[in-house]
Write a protein that holds these residues in place. Structure first.
Motif, PDB file in Angstrom:
ATOM      1  N   VAL A  38       9.781   6.298  -3.267  1.00 45.12           N
ATOM      2  CA  VAL A  38       8.501   5.895  -3.834  1.00 45.12           C
ATOM      3  C   VAL A  38       7.555   7.082  -3.865  1.00 45.12           C
ATOM      4  CG1 VAL A  38       8.642   3.471  -3.164  1.00 45.12           C
ATOM      5  CG2 VAL A  38       7.724   5.130  -1.552  1.00 45.12           C
ATOM      6  N   ILE A  39       6.644   7.038  -4.824  1.00 46.32           N
ATOM      7  CA  ILE A  39       5.647   8.095  -4.937  1.00 46.32           C
ATOM      8  C   ILE A  39       4.263   7.475  -4.955  1.00 46.32           C
ATOM      9  CG2 ILE A  39       7.142   9.755  -6.094  1.00 46.32           C
ATOM     10  CD1 ILE A  39       5.995   8.848  -8.746  1.00 46.32           C
ATOM     11  N   PHE A  40       3.276   8.240  -4.506  1.00 49.18           N
ATOM     12  CA  PHE A  40       1.901   7.774  -4.489  1.00 49.18           C
ATOM     13  C   PHE A  40       1.390   7.608  -5.920  1.00 49.18           C
ATOM     14  CE2 PHE A  40      -2.612   9.017  -4.669  1.00 49.18           C
ATOM     15  CZ  PHE A  40      -3.156   7.951  -3.976  1.00 49.18           C
ATOM     16  N   SER A  41       0.713   6.510  -6.197  1.00 45.88           N
ATOM     17  CA  SER A  41       0.213   6.244  -7.536  1.00 45.88           C
ATOM     18  C   SER A  41      -1.318   6.289  -7.583  1.00 45.88           C
ATOM     19  CB  SER A  41       0.708   4.875  -8.027  1.00 45.88           C
ATOM     20  OG  SER A  41       0.159   4.560  -9.286  1.00 45.88           O
ATOM     21  N   GLU A  42      -1.989   5.490  -6.722  1.00 41.33           N
ATOM     22  CA  GLU A  42      -3.446   5.402  -6.758  1.00 41.33           C
ATOM     23  C   GLU A  42      -3.933   4.735  -5.476  1.00 41.33           C
ATOM     24  OE1 GLU A  42      -4.543   2.836  -9.943  1.00 41.33           O
ATOM     25  OE2 GLU A  42      -3.202   1.221  -9.334  1.00 41.33           O
ATOM     26  N   VAL A  43      -5.252   4.619  -5.364  1.00 43.68           N
ATOM     27  CA  VAL A  43      -5.841   3.827  -4.286  1.00 43.68           C
ATOM     28  C   VAL A  43      -6.642   2.692  -4.901  1.00 43.68           C
ATOM     29  CG1 VAL A  43      -5.966   5.720  -2.632  1.00 43.68           C
ATOM     30  CG2 VAL A  43      -7.898   5.299  -4.157  1.00 43.68           C
ATOM     31  N   ARG A  44      -6.741   1.605  -4.178  1.00 44.56           N
ATOM     32  CA  ARG A  44      -7.566   0.470  -4.606  1.00 44.56           C
ATOM     33  C   ARG A  44      -8.145  -0.178  -3.364  1.00 44.56           C
ATOM     34  NH1 ARG A  44      -4.826  -3.815  -2.927  1.00 44.56           N
ATOM     35  NH2 ARG A  44      -2.552  -3.968  -3.179  1.00 44.56           N
ATOM     36  N   GLY A  49      -3.817  -9.526   3.078  1.00 44.83           N
ATOM     37  CA  GLY A  49      -2.364  -9.529   2.962  1.00 44.83           C
ATOM     38  C   GLY A  49      -1.775  -8.146   2.796  1.00 44.83           C
ATOM     39  N   ASP A  50      -2.614  -7.148   2.452  1.00 41.30           N
ATOM     40  CA  ASP A  50      -2.120  -5.772   2.331  1.00 41.30           C
ATOM     41  C   ASP A  50      -1.693  -5.243   3.702  1.00 41.30           C
ATOM     42  OD1 ASP A  50      -2.510  -5.610  -0.380  1.00 41.30           O
ATOM     43  OD2 ASP A  50      -4.493  -4.669  -0.231  1.00 41.30           O
ATOM     44  N   ASP A  51      -0.709  -4.380   3.703  1.00 38.23           N
ATOM     45  CA  ASP A  51      -0.222  -3.767   4.939  1.00 38.23           C
ATOM     46  C   ASP A  51      -1.249  -2.741   5.413  1.00 38.23           C
ATOM     47  OD1 ASP A  51       1.149  -2.385   6.959  1.00 38.23           O
ATOM     48  OD2 ASP A  51       3.080  -2.615   5.949  1.00 38.23           O
ATOM     49  N   ILE A  52      -1.730  -2.905   6.645  1.00 35.27           N
ATOM     50  CA  ILE A  52      -2.765  -1.993   7.149  1.00 35.27           C
ATOM     51  C   ILE A  52      -2.252  -0.566   7.288  1.00 35.27           C
ATOM     52  CG2 ILE A  52      -3.996  -3.830   8.370  1.00 35.27           C
ATOM     53  CD1 ILE A  52      -2.747  -2.788  10.975  1.00 35.27           C
ATOM     54  N   ARG A  53      -0.910  -0.413   7.301  1.00 37.70           N
ATOM     55  CA  ARG A  53      -0.354   0.934   7.385  1.00 37.70           C
ATOM     56  C   ARG A  53      -0.580   1.720   6.101  1.00 37.70           C
ATOM     57  NH1 ARG A  53       5.610  -0.708   9.296  1.00 37.70           N
ATOM     58  NH2 ARG A  53       5.160  -2.228   7.627  1.00 37.70           N
ATOM     59  N   ASP A  54      -0.928   1.016   5.007  1.00 38.71           N
ATOM     60  CA  ASP A  54      -1.165   1.683   3.733  1.00 38.71           C
ATOM     61  C   ASP A  54      -2.627   2.068   3.532  1.00 38.71           C
ATOM     62  OD1 ASP A  54       1.496   1.532   2.964  1.00 38.71           O
ATOM     63  OD2 ASP A  54       1.262  -0.444   2.028  1.00 38.71           O
ATOM     64  N   ILE A  55      -3.472   1.810   4.526  1.00 40.42           N
ATOM     65  CA  ILE A  55      -4.893   2.144   4.386  1.00 40.42           C
ATOM     66  C   ILE A  55      -5.062   3.659   4.293  1.00 40.42           C
ATOM     67  CG2 ILE A  55      -7.121   2.160   5.569  1.00 40.42           C
ATOM     68  CD1 ILE A  55      -6.507  -0.589   6.668  1.00 40.42           C
ATOM     69  N   ASP A  56      -5.842   4.096   3.310  1.00 42.37           N
ATOM     70  CA  ASP A  56      -6.189   5.510   3.165  1.00 42.37           C
ATOM     71  C   ASP A  56      -7.501   5.708   3.920  1.00 42.37           C
ATOM     72  OD1 ASP A  56      -7.290   7.970   2.276  1.00 42.37           O
ATOM     73  OD2 ASP A  56      -5.986   7.910   0.509  1.00 42.37           O
ATOM     74  N   TRP A  57      -7.405   6.278   5.100  1.00 42.31           N
ATOM     75  CA  TRP A  57      -8.572   6.347   5.981  1.00 42.31           C
ATOM     76  C   TRP A  57      -9.627   7.322   5.473  1.00 42.31           C
ATOM     77  CZ3 TRP A  57      -9.056   2.437   9.039  1.00 42.31           C
ATOM     78  CH2 TRP A  57      -7.905   1.771   9.496  1.00 42.31           C
ATOM     79  N   ASN A  58      -9.218   8.356   4.758  1.00 45.99           N
ATOM     80  CA  ASN A  58     -10.192   9.306   4.218  1.00 45.99           C
ATOM     81  C   ASN A  58     -11.066   8.647   3.156  1.00 45.99           C
ATOM     82  OD1 ASN A  58      -9.307  11.486   5.797  1.00 45.99           O
ATOM     83  ND2 ASN A  58      -7.713  12.015   4.322  1.00 45.99           N
ATOM     84  N   VAL A  59     -10.418   7.929   2.211  1.00 47.30           N
ATOM     85  CA  VAL A  59     -11.178   7.226   1.173  1.00 47.30           C
ATOM     86  C   VAL A  59     -12.007   6.110   1.783  1.00 47.30           C
ATOM     87  CG1 VAL A  59     -11.006   5.878  -0.966  1.00 47.30           C
ATOM     88  CG2 VAL A  59      -9.442   7.798  -0.565  1.00 47.30           C
TER      89      VAL A  59
END
Length: 293
Positions: A38-44, A49-59
């Protein structure tokens, strides 16, 4: 082995393994491994229900509200084959030699991969890196790999899985699907390198062993040779004590292997040199597909 004989063996393996990949493994490989590259696509913005491991902490810090990284499946995946070519792979007492079975399994995996237009590369290893073939596409490349597997003449006879795993981790920057094919007769510790390799890539292990690796027959006094060190010794196989010690050593090696792959989260398939490896591969693929749904 002369050129004519080599080409005949390559052709024989091609006919058998290409047929297996098309008729039996069609879809199984892709189902088991799709989505692993998989490759990074975007942030939203974060949604329930989203996996907290996918949180972008900088954004998240910049906007004072949670954002998650969104990934998409890569259309093009890469398969790496890590193939043990140490001295013990030449052993064959019951069924074929281990290296012959490994060659067929590797060819089947490679042909299954190119059915999905993936790249395939190989790392041949003993207790050192014997040869590295960078990933490429196409039938011509696969046939080159099969020729190398059949005709490989390693410079060393020992085994060091740790060396192979570290090399893959350092050499491949992009995530790949990797298969480690070996009898796992190795006294080195490879837990750390396997754990790191499986975090960076998607690693599966396939053990190919001879039944005589696991148990000694009662045939009296025999001379045996260590295929990796060349050392000879006499064994009294009629001694229950000797056979028990041999069984214990095998059991402990298998326990170490099972514990290591289990703790590293690596799937393992084991096959003997006198059995059909198709069932073991299908079980590996279907198990992975089932656990990732």
């Amino acid at each position: 082995m002369d050129a004519k004989e080599l080409l005949q063996k390559v052709r024989k393996i091609e006919i058998k393994t290409r047929g297996l990949s098309q008729n039996i493994f069609a879809g199984e490989y892709h189902t088991a491994f799709k989505g692993r590259g998989v490759i990074f696509s975007e942030v939203r913005e974060y949604q329930p229900g989203d996996d907290i491991r996918d949180i972008d902490w900088n954004v998240t810090a910049r906007h004072n509200k949670p954002f998650v990284k969104v990934y998409e499946e890569e259309r093009e995946l890469t398969m790496m084959l890590l193939i043990d070519v140490s001295g013990s792979s030449d052993f064959g007492a019951v069924g074929d030699e281990k290296k012959e079975v490994i060659a067929e399994i590797a060819a089947t995996l490679a042909f299954s991969s190119i059915q999905n237009n993936d790249k395939v590369g190989v790392i041949f290893f003993s207790d050192r890196i014997e040869k590295f073939i960078p990933p490429k596409k196409g039938k011509k490349h696969i046939l080159l790999i099969i020729r190398e597997i059949i005709d490989m003449k390693p410079e060393s006879r020992g085994t060091n899985i740790d060396v192979a795993l570290k090399f893959m981790t350092n050499a491949l920057k992009k995530r790949c699907t990797a298969f480690l094919l070996s009898d796992f007769i190795d006294n080195h510790d490879y837990f750390s390198s396997m754990s790191i390799a499986n975090r960076k890539h998607d690693l599966a292990a396939i053990q190919v062993y001879d039944k005589r690796d696991a148990r000694l027959p009662d045939v009296g006094l025999v001379r045996v040779r260590d295929m990796e060190t060349g050392a000879d010794r006499w064994l009294d196989t009629s001694s229950a004590k000797v056979r028990k010690a041999f069984d214990k050593a095998w059991y402990e090696r298998q326990q170490k292997l099972s514990s290591t792959v289990g703790k590293c989260g690596v799937d393992l398939a084991s096959v003997t040199t006198d059995e059909d490896y198709v069932k073991a591969l299908l079980a590996l693929f279907r198990n992975r597909a089932g656990t990732r749904r």
